[in-house]
Design a protein around this motif. Structure first.
Motif, PDB file in Angstrom:
ATOM      1  N   SER A  80       0.821  -1.127   0.105  1.00 16.59           N
ATOM      2  CA  SER A  80      -0.001   0.113  -0.085  1.00 16.59           C
ATOM      3  C   SER A  80       0.946   1.432  -0.046  1.00 16.59           C
ATOM      4  O   SER A  80       2.030   1.534   0.677  1.00 16.59           O
ATOM      5  N   GLN A  83      -0.278   2.870   3.777  1.00 16.29           N
ATOM      6  CA  GLN A  83      -0.184   2.126   5.061  1.00 16.29           C
ATOM      7  C   GLN A  83       0.933   1.417   5.148  1.00 16.29           C
ATOM      8  O   GLN A  83       1.240   0.754   6.071  1.00 16.29           O
ATOM      9  N   VAL A  87      -0.459  -5.180   0.377  1.00 17.45           N
ATOM     10  CA  VAL A  87      -1.892  -5.293   0.097  1.00 17.45           C
ATOM     11  C   VAL A  87      -2.391  -6.488   0.615  1.00 17.45           C
ATOM     12  O   VAL A  87      -3.510  -6.535   1.090  1.00 17.45           O
ATOM     13  N   LEU A 261     -12.272  -0.758   2.675  1.00 19.92           N
ATOM     14  CA  LEU A 261     -10.828  -0.691   2.174  1.00 19.92           C
ATOM     15  C   LEU A 261     -10.664  -0.255   0.710  1.00 19.92           C
ATOM     16  O   LEU A 261      -9.950   0.814   0.721  1.00 19.92           O
ATOM     17  N   GLU A 264     -11.884   3.899   0.651  1.00 18.45           N
ATOM     18  CA  GLU A 264     -11.122   4.718   1.205  1.00 18.45           C
ATOM     19  C   GLU A 264      -9.661   4.675   0.421  1.00 18.45           C
ATOM     20  O   GLU A 264      -9.031   5.743   0.461  1.00 18.45           O
ATOM     21  N   ALA A 265      -9.396   3.503  -0.467  1.00 18.03           N
ATOM     22  CA  ALA A 265      -8.075   3.430  -1.004  1.00 18.03           C
ATOM     23  C   ALA A 265      -8.482   4.417  -2.316  1.00 18.03           C
ATOM     24  O   ALA A 265      -7.571   5.190  -2.755  1.00 18.03           O
ATOM     25  N   LYS A 268      -7.922   7.904  -1.711  1.00 16.90           N
ATOM     26  CA  LYS A 268      -6.540   8.292  -1.375  1.00 16.90           C
ATOM     27  C   LYS A 268      -5.924   8.077  -2.506  1.00 16.90           C
ATOM     28  O   LYS A 268      -4.648   8.406  -2.474  1.00 16.90           O
ATOM     29  N   ASP A 270      -4.965   5.073  -3.778  1.00 15.47           N
ATOM     30  CA  ASP A 270      -3.991   4.242  -3.312  1.00 15.47           C
ATOM     31  C   ASP A 270      -4.136   3.213  -4.148  1.00 15.47           C
ATOM     32  O   ASP A 270      -4.781   1.906  -3.921  1.00 15.47           O
ATOM     33  N   ILE A 273      -3.994  -0.881  -3.474  1.00 17.02           N
ATOM     34  CA  ILE A 273      -5.021  -1.512  -2.685  1.00 17.02           C
ATOM     35  C   ILE A 273      -6.043  -1.630  -3.769  1.00 17.02           C
ATOM     36  O   ILE A 273      -6.864  -2.523  -3.863  1.00 17.02           O
ATOM     37  N   ILE A 274      -6.610  -0.754  -4.639  1.00 18.48           N
ATOM     38  CA  ILE A 274      -7.812  -0.483  -5.617  1.00 18.48           C
ATOM     39  C   ILE A 274      -7.430  -1.807  -6.459  1.00 18.48           C
ATOM     40  O   ILE A 274      -8.476  -2.541  -6.698  1.00 18.48           O
ATOM     41  N   CYS A 277      -7.831  -5.286  -4.291  1.00 20.69           N
ATOM     42  CA  CYS A 277      -9.037  -5.622  -3.937  1.00 20.69           C
ATOM     43  C   CYS A 277     -10.123  -6.078  -5.143  1.00 20.69           C
ATOM     44  O   CYS A 277     -10.742  -7.055  -5.030  1.00 20.69           O
TER      45      CYS A 277
END
Lengths: 311, 294
Positions: A80, A83, A87, A261, A264-265, A268, A270, A273-274, A277
């Motif tokens: 990430s 974070q 991931v 998650l 929020e990603a 931001k 991120d 993470i996108i 996920c």
């Protein structure tokens, strides 16, 4: 059956490759430099370029995709940006929450939907049928996020029976499961009703009745088992929709699951993470679908021999 | 000449088919009620400036987060904006999503579905895998990622939802074209020298029209829900444009102080989705009972 299994496995692999390619392409055409986002504009161009080199972001896209793919196969979706954790670790932690919720939603929707659908079919045309169908029609029109808020208003704020956010106690799972599961319970009720009514018109039901089998057993044993296949087919779509719908419900109830998650990603930007996920959720669905296809044989001996006719 | 005569015969069969369907539909009181509701809603959306009690964006600073009253029938929001006015303007977004996003989805879906069904073989295998790949993403999640790629805004919401919804219709059209292409009239068209493109556009797709109508009517409510969901998450239509989903999202913060704020936009959403769902059911029964399990 073996040939069918192998062909489905092959198709599944192609689809999974496609899923990674589509996801990778989408998140990589987004304008804006992820490194600049990550460093929050505090770095000069030379530093940004050095970090881009380190992260391999200056490589040609096909090379980046190939690296993403080979890493993804081993369960590595990178780290990430914000974070600073793998991931996969974040996804697995979030999925344990979303998975629990999804199982509860599924249990709620199937129990209520199949029960109500069976009742409606048995009492076809009577008031029981009409009331159940009316409620299910309403249930199919209520979006989960609005239902969630109404439940919070009634059971959380007014009656104070249930907590309105978080998952600290078991009772906290009730509202999210009901809010998300209602629409699926409603459509399952309709599906079950149609299929049981269909099955009741078949010859083997007449045979069973003529043999003197009681009405309860006719429904419970014969009609029910044959109405099971369309419901099993629907199960795959159901799992997919629940994983998608959990995005909304998790946001409302502040549940730290996969949906939250992801949202929020996205806020931001991120990207790992996108990317992770999206691929993970699609993969869960694709694999669930494969398993469902392979279990058809349990319901229908004809399929056990020849493999499903469709697909 | 004979071709022209043929077309007329086909036209006649067509009119009577749709006429019969319309007669069947007219007998369904619920369907007619839903149709009336939808037509009214369309009129409300078009004439919003005339119908809404206040101008869009008007802030009544003397009534912030007020409950329903004679001045503001459904109360006001955190900026003192009339909730009824915003719901009326919000209908514009919901209905245009239903229209535009679905037009995009139908165009992609019918085109790819017809190609796969007509050619079969390798083309079908490739298109079918593409359909499967895109159908592997949960709709709402895929729409969220597309919104991330395109950025927020009304036009992008249309594009995202349109691009998410084409797989279902592609599958149905593929199956239907596969059956239709074996029929005599397609063979006749081919024998009289019709090109593949012409056969698909002039013969196969028109014959799928009733299915397309049913599928579109049944898909519109989902599109409306996806728009509301995206806007609810803050990834769709951006304030100050009124959208029911965005209103519910804002109202969530004032659940304690003004509970009716979150209730009314939701009711508008439920009624609209309900009307389209019921109309879709009735159209399916009238036009294409085979699609029962849809």
């Amino acid at each position: 059956m073996l040939k069918f299994t192998l062909r489905r496995l092959y198709q599944t692999i192609i689809v999974l490759l496609g899923v990674t390619l589509v996801t990778f392409t989408m998140v990589n055409v987004v304008p804006g430099d992820p490194v600049a986002v990550m460093l929050q504009k505090k770095a000069d161009d030379a530093t940004i370029n050095r970090i881009r080199d380190q992260m391999g972001l200056n490589d040609p896209l096909p090379a980046q995709y190939f690296r993403f793919l080979t890493n993804a196969v081993t369960g590595d979706f990178g780290n990430s940006y914000f974070q600073k954790k793998p991931v996969m670790e974040l996804i697995l932690r979030a999925f344990s929450v979303t998975g629990t919720l999804a199982v509860l939603v599924l249990a709620f929707a199937i129990t209520l939907g199949v029960l109500m659908g069976t009742l409606a079919a048995v009492f076809r045309g009577k008031w029981v049928d009409r009331v159940i169908m009316m409620i299910s029609t309403l249930g199919m029109a209520a979006p989960s996020f609005w239902l969630a808020i109404i439940l919070q208003l009634i059971f959380g704020l007014t009656l104070k029976w249930l907590p309105i956010s978080g998952l600290r106690q078991p009772s906290a799972y009730i509202m999210p499961s009901v809010a998300l599961g209602m629409i699926y319970a409603a459509s399952l009720a309709r599906l079950t009703r149609t299929n049981i009514l269909d099955a009741m018109n078949q010859d083997y039901i007449r045979t069973a009745r003529s043999k003197g089998v009681g009405e309860f057993f006719v429904v419970a044993k014969h009609a029910f088992k044959n109405a099971g296949i369309p419901i099993l087919t629907y199960l795959g779509t159901l799992i997919k929709s629940i994983l998608g719908g959990s995005v909304l419900v998790e946001t409302i109830f502040s549940i730290n699951g996969l949906g939250k998650l992801l949202v929020e990603a996205i806020m931001k930007r991120d990207i790992p993470i996108i990317q992770g996920c999206t691929v993970y959720i699609a993969a869960v669905f694709v694999i669930a679908n494969l398993l469902i296809d392979l279990t058809y044989g349990l319901f229908d001996p004809r399929i056990r021999v020849a493999g499903p006719a469709k697909r | 000449m004979s071709i022209k005569a043929n077309a007329n015969v086909q036209d006649a069969a067509y009119t009577s088919f749709y006429h019969d369907a319309f007669v069947r539909l007219k007998r369904d009181k619920i369907a007619i009620a839903c149709l009336v509701f939808i037509v009214l809603l369309i009129l409300v959306a078009i004439f919003a400036p005339l119908i809404a009690p206040y101008p869009e964006g008007f802030q009544d600073t003397s009534a912030i987060l007020a409950g329903p009253s004679s001045k503001h029938w459904l109360g006001t929001d955190e900026f003192g904006r009339d909730i009824l006015t915003r719901i009326i303007y919000g209908s514009r977004i919901s209905l245009s999503v239903g229209l535009i996003a679905e037009a995009i989805a139908v165009t992609i879906g019918v085109f790819l579905g017809a190609l796969a069904g007509y050619y079969g073989g390798k083309i079908d295998a490739v298109i079918s895998r593409i359909i499967e790949i895109f159908a592997s993403f949960p709709h709402i999640l895929f729409a969220i990622v597309i919104m991330f790629v395109l950025g927020t805004g009304v036009i992008n919401v249309f594009l995202a939802i349109g691009f998410v919804g084409w797989t279902g219709i592609a599958r149905i059209i593929r199956a239907q074209v596969m059956q239709l292409k074996e029929k005599e009239f397609v063979e006749a068209a081919r024998a009289s020298g019709g090109s593949d493109l012409k056969i698909i556009l002039r013969h196969l797709i028109p014959n799928c029209l009733s299915t397309i109508i049913v599928v579109v009517t049944m898909a519109i409510p989902s599109d409306i829900m996806y728009e509301a969901s995206l806007s609810f998450l803050g990834l769709g239509v951006q304030p100050p444009v009124s959208s029911w989903g965005e209103m519910i999202s804002m109202a969530r913060k004032y659940l304690r102080t003004n509970p009716t704020y979150s209730v009314f936009p939701g009711i508008a959403l439920v009624l609209t989705v309900l009307a389209f769902n019921l109309l879709g059911d009735a159209l399916r029964d009238a036009l294409d009972p085979k699609l029962k399990n849809l």
